[in-house]
Design a protein around this motif. Sequence first.
Motif, PDB file in Angstrom:
ATOM      1  N   THR A  94       0.865  -1.175   0.000  1.00 39.89           N
ATOM      2  CA  THR A  94       0.000   0.000   0.000  1.00 39.89           C
ATOM      3  C   THR A  94       0.905   1.229   0.000  1.00 39.89           C
ATOM      4  O   THR A  94       1.297   1.731   1.064  1.00 39.89           O
ATOM      5  CB  THR A  94      -0.924   0.013   1.233  1.00 39.89           C
ATOM      6  N   PRO A  95       1.301   1.724  -1.177  1.00 36.71           N
ATOM      7  CA  PRO A  95       2.211   2.865  -1.231  1.00 36.71           C
ATOM      8  C   PRO A  95       1.517   4.138  -0.744  1.00 36.71           C
ATOM      9  O   PRO A  95       0.314   4.322  -0.950  1.00 36.71           O
ATOM     10  CB  PRO A  95       2.578   2.954  -2.713  1.00 36.71           C
ATOM     11  N   ILE A  96       2.269   5.006  -0.113  1.00 41.95           N
ATOM     12  CA  ILE A  96       1.741   6.276   0.383  1.00 41.95           C
ATOM     13  C   ILE A  96       2.679   7.401  -0.033  1.00 41.95           C
ATOM     14  O   ILE A  96       3.879   7.184  -0.222  1.00 41.95           O
ATOM     15  CB  ILE A  96       1.564   6.264   1.916  1.00 41.95           C
ATOM     16  N   VAL A  97       2.127   8.591  -0.180  1.00 42.39           N
ATOM     17  CA  VAL A  97       2.940   9.728  -0.606  1.00 42.39           C
ATOM     18  C   VAL A  97       2.309  11.011  -0.064  1.00 42.39           C
ATOM     19  O   VAL A  97       1.088  11.123   0.041  1.00 42.39           O
ATOM     20  CB  VAL A  97       3.063   9.764  -2.147  1.00 42.39           C
ATOM     21  N   LEU A  98       3.150  11.977   0.282  1.00 36.14           N
ATOM     22  CA  LEU A  98       2.685  13.252   0.824  1.00 36.14           C
ATOM     23  C   LEU A  98       2.199  14.158  -0.304  1.00 36.14           C
ATOM     24  O   LEU A  98       2.917  14.412  -1.269  1.00 36.14           O
ATOM     25  CB  LEU A  98       3.806  13.928   1.601  1.00 36.14           C
ATOM     26  N   SER A  99       0.996  14.674  -0.165  1.00 38.31           N
ATOM     27  CA  SER A  99       0.388  15.489  -1.215  1.00 38.31           C
ATOM     28  C   SER A  99       1.179  16.756  -1.511  1.00 38.31           C
ATOM     29  O   SER A  99       1.310  17.162  -2.674  1.00 38.31           O
ATOM     30  CB  SER A  99      -1.038  15.879  -0.813  1.00 38.31           C
ATOM     31  N   HIS A 100       1.700  17.394  -0.461  1.00 38.62           N
ATOM     32  CA  HIS A 100       2.368  18.678  -0.699  1.00 38.62           C
ATOM     33  C   HIS A 100       3.657  18.499  -1.508  1.00 38.62           C
ATOM     34  O   HIS A 100       4.068  19.409  -2.239  1.00 38.62           O
ATOM     35  CB  HIS A 100       2.640  19.402   0.622  1.00 38.62           C
ATOM     36  N   ILE A 101       4.271  17.329  -1.402  1.00 40.36           N
ATOM     37  CA  ILE A 101       5.460  17.055  -2.209  1.00 40.36           C
ATOM     38  C   ILE A 101       5.077  17.009  -3.692  1.00 40.36           C
ATOM     39  O   ILE A 101       5.774  17.561  -4.556  1.00 40.36           O
ATOM     40  CB  ILE A 101       6.111  15.723  -1.794  1.00 40.36           C
ATOM     41  N   ILE A 102       3.950  16.340  -3.986  1.00 38.00           N
ATOM     42  CA  ILE A 102       3.489  16.246  -5.364  1.00 38.00           C
ATOM     43  C   ILE A 102       3.115  17.630  -5.888  1.00 38.00           C
ATOM     44  O   ILE A 102       3.434  17.989  -7.034  1.00 38.00           O
ATOM     45  CB  ILE A 102       2.280  15.291  -5.470  1.00 38.00           C
ATOM     46  N   TYR A 103       2.466  18.409  -5.052  1.00 36.92           N
ATOM     47  CA  TYR A 103       2.080  19.760  -5.461  1.00 36.92           C
ATOM     48  C   TYR A 103       3.314  20.602  -5.807  1.00 36.92           C
ATOM     49  O   TYR A 103       3.346  21.281  -6.847  1.00 36.92           O
ATOM     50  CB  TYR A 103       1.284  20.435  -4.346  1.00 36.92           C
ATOM     51  N   GLU A 104       4.317  20.545  -4.945  1.00 35.67           N
ATOM     52  CA  GLU A 104       5.525  21.343  -5.173  1.00 35.67           C
ATOM     53  C   GLU A 104       6.237  20.920  -6.458  1.00 35.67           C
ATOM     54  O   GLU A 104       6.708  21.762  -7.236  1.00 35.67           O
ATOM     55  CB  GLU A 104       6.465  21.221  -3.967  1.00 35.67           C
ATOM     56  N   LYS A 105       6.316  19.604  -6.700  1.00 39.63           N
ATOM     57  CA  LYS A 105       6.960  19.107  -7.916  1.00 39.63           C
ATOM     58  C   LYS A 105       6.185  19.538  -9.162  1.00 39.63           C
ATOM     59  O   LYS A 105       6.770  19.934 -10.182  1.00 39.63           O
ATOM     60  CB  LYS A 105       7.067  17.584  -7.874  1.00 39.63           C
ATOM     61  N   MET A 106       4.865  19.446  -9.089  1.00 39.21           N
ATOM     62  CA  MET A 106       4.042  19.827 -10.229  1.00 39.21           C
ATOM     63  C   MET A 106       4.099  21.332 -10.469  1.00 39.21           C
ATOM     64  O   MET A 106       4.067  21.789 -11.621  1.00 39.21           O
ATOM     65  CB  MET A 106       2.596  19.382  -9.994  1.00 39.21           C
ATOM     66  N   LYS A 107       4.180  22.108  -9.395  1.00 37.89           N
ATOM     67  CA  LYS A 107       4.280  23.557  -9.534  1.00 37.89           C
ATOM     68  C   LYS A 107       5.573  23.944 -10.251  1.00 37.89           C
ATOM     69  O   LYS A 107       5.610  24.892 -11.038  1.00 37.89           O
ATOM     70  CB  LYS A 107       4.234  24.203  -8.147  1.00 37.89           C
ATOM     71  N   GLN A 108       6.635  23.163  -9.999  1.00 35.16           N
ATOM     72  CA  GLN A 108       7.915  23.418 -10.661  1.00 35.16           C
ATOM     73  C   GLN A 108       7.877  23.016 -12.139  1.00 35.16           C
ATOM     74  O   GLN A 108       8.364  23.750 -13.008  1.00 35.16           O
ATOM     75  CB  GLN A 108       9.032  22.647  -9.952  1.00 35.16           C
ATOM     76  N   ARG A 109       7.296  21.855 -12.430  1.00 38.02           N
ATOM     77  CA  ARG A 109       7.347  21.309 -13.786  1.00 38.02           C
ATOM     78  C   ARG A 109       6.225  21.813 -14.692  1.00 38.02           C
ATOM     79  O   ARG A 109       6.404  21.954 -15.897  1.00 38.02           O
ATOM     80  CB  ARG A 109       7.311  19.783 -13.731  1.00 38.02           C
ATOM     81  N   HIS A 110       5.064  22.043 -14.109  1.00 41.13           N
ATOM     82  CA  HIS A 110       3.899  22.426 -14.911  1.00 41.13           C
ATOM     83  C   HIS A 110       3.149  23.580 -14.235  1.00 41.13           C
ATOM     84  O   HIS A 110       1.978  23.430 -13.855  1.00 41.13           O
ATOM     85  CB  HIS A 110       2.963  21.222 -15.088  1.00 41.13           C
ATOM     86  N   PRO A 111       3.793  24.726 -14.094  1.00 43.95           N
ATOM     87  CA  PRO A 111       3.166  25.851 -13.380  1.00 43.95           C
ATOM     88  C   PRO A 111       1.870  26.330 -14.029  1.00 43.95           C
ATOM     89  O   PRO A 111       0.916  26.684 -13.320  1.00 43.95           O
ATOM     90  CB  PRO A 111       4.248  26.937 -13.409  1.00 43.95           C
ATOM     91  N   ASP A 112       1.815  26.335 -15.354  1.00 41.62           N
ATOM     92  CA  ASP A 112       0.605  26.811 -16.029  1.00 41.62           C
ATOM     93  C   ASP A 112      -0.570  25.888 -15.751  1.00 41.62           C
ATOM     94  O   ASP A 112      -1.697  26.350 -15.517  1.00 41.62           O
ATOM     95  CB  ASP A 112       0.848  26.907 -17.547  1.00 41.62           C
ATOM     96  N   PHE A 113      -0.313  24.571 -15.782  1.00 37.89           N
ATOM     97  CA  PHE A 113      -1.387  23.619 -15.509  1.00 37.89           C
ATOM     98  C   PHE A 113      -1.888  23.765 -14.070  1.00 37.89           C
ATOM     99  O   PHE A 113      -3.102  23.766 -13.820  1.00 37.89           O
ATOM    100  CB  PHE A 113      -0.911  22.192 -15.749  1.00 37.89           C
ATOM    101  N   VAL A 114      -0.962  23.892 -13.119  1.00 40.00           N
ATOM    102  CA  VAL A 114      -1.363  24.041 -11.718  1.00 40.00           C
ATOM    103  C   VAL A 114      -2.165  25.321 -11.521  1.00 40.00           C
ATOM    104  O   VAL A 114      -3.166  25.344 -10.795  1.00 40.00           O
ATOM    105  CB  VAL A 114      -0.122  24.025 -10.797  1.00 40.00           C
ATOM    106  N   ASP A 115      -1.772  26.391 -12.202  1.00 37.55           N
ATOM    107  CA  ASP A 115      -2.527  27.646 -12.114  1.00 37.55           C
ATOM    108  C   ASP A 115      -3.951  27.460 -12.631  1.00 37.55           C
ATOM    109  O   ASP A 115      -4.920  27.947 -12.027  1.00 37.55           O
ATOM    110  CB  ASP A 115      -1.822  28.748 -12.916  1.00 37.55           C
ATOM    111  N   GLU A 116      -4.072  26.764 -13.756  1.00 38.42           N
ATOM    112  CA  GLU A 116      -5.401  26.499 -14.306  1.00 38.42           C
ATOM    113  C   GLU A 116      -6.222  25.620 -13.382  1.00 38.42           C
ATOM    114  O   GLU A 116      -7.435  25.809 -13.215  1.00 38.42           O
ATOM    115  CB  GLU A 116      -5.264  25.835 -15.688  1.00 38.42           C
ATOM    116  N   LEU A 117      -5.563  24.636 -12.783  1.00 37.35           N
ATOM    117  CA  LEU A 117      -6.244  23.733 -11.858  1.00 37.35           C
ATOM    118  C   LEU A 117      -6.752  24.495 -10.643  1.00 37.35           C
ATOM    119  O   LEU A 117      -7.889  24.287 -10.186  1.00 37.35           O
ATOM    120  CB  LEU A 117      -5.281  22.625 -11.428  1.00 37.35           C
TER     121      LEU A 117
END
Length: 294
Positions: free
Chosen positions: A149-172
Amino acid sequence: MGTEKFFREVELPEQKSQDNGVLFPAVLSPNSGTEYLTASEVVDFEDAIRAHKPWLESLLVKSGAILFRGFPVTSPSDFNMVIEAFGYPEFPYNGGIGLRTQVLGRVYTANESPLDMEIPFHHEMAYAPDFPTKLFFFCEEEPGAGGETPIVLSHIIYEKMKQRHPDFVDELEKHGLKYMKIAPEDDDISFPSGTSWKSLFKTDDKSIAEESILAAYSDPESEKVGPPKTSAELGNGDPVDDDVLKDVLKILKEECVAIPWKKGDVLVINNLTVLHGRRPLVRAPRRILVSLCK
């Protein structure tokens, strides 16, 4: 009375250190050399939980998840007693998209889809206006291989996505995300979100069911989710970029922690900050039980 009489924090190779130095997840075992360790009754574990609930809660907030390993929890009834010891109100599994069966008390089976199927990362019932804040998992039978049962911290994913896909995160953040699920007439355990609309809404009356909204999502490239029954789009109607979705799935796999289950393990997850999933079972058996809390 100090927590050291009952619990000791241990380290496992799969854990990851957060920026603040806190390990994810926290792992607690019985403290060796104490009278508590010699007791075989789960009631001693319950008493320890009640006595140190504020400390355990603060640890859950800091780490996001706690794995209890090596404690005398051997049966569904033991697990139910552990859940009761924490004192959190039960969250009724109404509107959940995964098939579950009540075992006893507050204990249910985990998602009953075929165990060789992967379940994507998700916050439990995040699609619903009301959702559990804490999840309890219990390993009654440890897997022969796989089935973590893998687990992952949401804020880590958010920070990574904000770095790689800032426009998509802004739209989201601007428009939100809209899910659509086409529920079958009858329960279908051949894929993870196979709950029928009758089970989802606890009614056989379509007019009553139509008064609610439910949603689900899956990896669009998965070959095992069955016929197209789910979709996702931005709140303004724009489609989600497949390349972005592929990248977030890659980040989730890179950043997650997957500790192999051991019989008797109890895992507590903060559903507000941690996503979880299921890896395919490679070799049977595997029996994981769950409980949802407000």
